[in-house]
Design an enzyme around this catalytic site. Structure first.
Site, PDB file in Angstrom:
ATOM      1  N   GLY A  20     -40.841  -8.748   5.586  1.00 52.56           N
ATOM      2  CA  GLY A  20     -39.580  -9.385   5.892  1.00 52.56           C
ATOM      3  C   GLY A  20     -39.688  -9.703   7.510  1.00 52.56           C
ATOM      4  N   ASN A  21     -40.562  -9.225   8.045  1.00 50.64           N
ATOM      5  CA  ASN A  21     -40.676  -9.716   9.454  1.00 50.64           C
ATOM      6  C   ASN A  21     -41.347 -11.181   9.410  1.00 50.64           C
ATOM      7  OD1 ASN A  21     -40.545  -6.786  10.652  1.00 50.64           O
ATOM      8  ND2 ASN A  21     -39.812  -8.276  11.941  1.00 50.64           N
ATOM      9  N   SER A  22     -42.411 -11.290   8.428  1.00 51.68           N
ATOM     10  CA  SER A  22     -43.184 -12.468   8.294  1.00 51.68           C
ATOM     11  C   SER A  22     -42.642 -13.619   8.561  1.00 51.68           C
ATOM     12  CB  SER A  22     -43.819 -12.657   6.875  1.00 51.68           C
ATOM     13  OG  SER A  22     -44.705 -11.518   6.478  1.00 51.68           O
ATOM     14  N   ASP A  32     -51.313 -19.984   7.613  1.00 44.36           N
ATOM     15  CA  ASP A  32     -50.214 -19.406   7.202  1.00 44.36           C
ATOM     16  C   ASP A  32     -48.963 -19.681   7.915  1.00 44.36           C
ATOM     17  OD1 ASP A  32     -48.760 -17.697   5.316  1.00 44.36           O
ATOM     18  OD2 ASP A  32     -48.693 -16.007   6.654  1.00 44.36           O
ATOM     19  N   HIS A  82     -46.564 -18.039   3.274  1.00 44.31           N
ATOM     20  CA  HIS A  82     -46.565 -17.291   2.244  1.00 44.31           C
ATOM     21  C   HIS A  82     -45.073 -16.801   2.014  1.00 44.31           C
ATOM     22  CE1 HIS A  82     -46.544 -13.834   5.316  1.00 44.31           C
ATOM     23  NE2 HIS A  82     -45.963 -13.267   4.629  1.00 44.31           N
TER      24      HIS A  82
END
Length: 208
Positions: free
Chosen positions: A153-155, A82, A52
């Site tokens: 933003g950590n993704s 993901d 994503h």
């Protein structure tokens, strides 16, 4: 090995810290900015992040901890897990060490590193709250649940154990506010590496 610091009791070598990066993208609508995080798993430029994070990207750029920036190519994405694999044209890059999430126990301390709200190289800590967690619509992934603070933003960033090994890819949170509320979920690194291997070998991912 040169150790830069001990972060919450986790030894991360300087080279490992340089292997963590920020993902930036530009879309066809002209939007640009930090969209997530990632980390280098191969010295020849192979990078893991979340699908994503790069879903709507026309251009992807990665920025390393030392400030170097590279244009990246999306080799493949697997929406079921993901996970996305992206590649930069470089050699001799620093990499993270891969751990065994199956050996991780509930209650153990973990560290998440990423770029929450664009604040690059942010370190947060917590414990493994549960393993093998199934989430609605995500039957393909036995998530690692943690209470380490994870925000937008950590993704795609790494989840480290106390040995300084990556055991998961930070993927999502449960929240009523849109911000962190103590429930974060990471894709186990063995699942992510299997996706990487399939994309590199076959260009697609099959789930049995």
């Amino acid at each position: 090995t040169v150790f830069l610091a001990q972060v919450y009791g986790v030894d991360l070598s300087l080279r490992q810290q340089l292997g963590i990066l920020t993902v930036l993208m530009v879309t066809s609508k002209g939007a640009a900015g930090v969209t997530g995080s990632g980390f280098i798993v191969d010295a020849n430029g192979m990078i893991l992040t979340n699908a994503h994070v790069v879903d709507d990207a026309d251009e992807v750029t990665v920025r390393l901890t030392d400030g170097r920036e590279y244009k990246a190519k999306v080799l493949g994405k697997d929406k079921a897990t993901d996970i996305a694999v992206i590649k930069i044209d470089a050699t001799g890059l620093p990499t993270v060490r891969i751990g065994d999430p199956k050996a991780t126990r509930v209650g153990e301390w973990v560290v998440a590193i990423g770029a929450p709200f664009g604040l690059e190289n942010t370190v947060t800590s917590g414990i493994v709250s549960a393993k093998g967690r199934s989430l609605p619509g995500d039957a393909a992934v036995p998530f690692i649940q943690t209470d380490a603070a994870v925000n937008p933003g950590n993704s795609g960033g790494p989840l480290f154990n106390l040995k300084g090994e990556v055991i998961g890819v930070n993927s999502q949170i449960f929240s009523r506010s849109g911000g962190f509320q103590g429930l974060a979920f990471a894709v186990p690194i063995d699942v992510a590496m299997d996706v990487k291997d399939q994309i590199q070998t076959h260009g697609k991912v099959s789930h049995g």
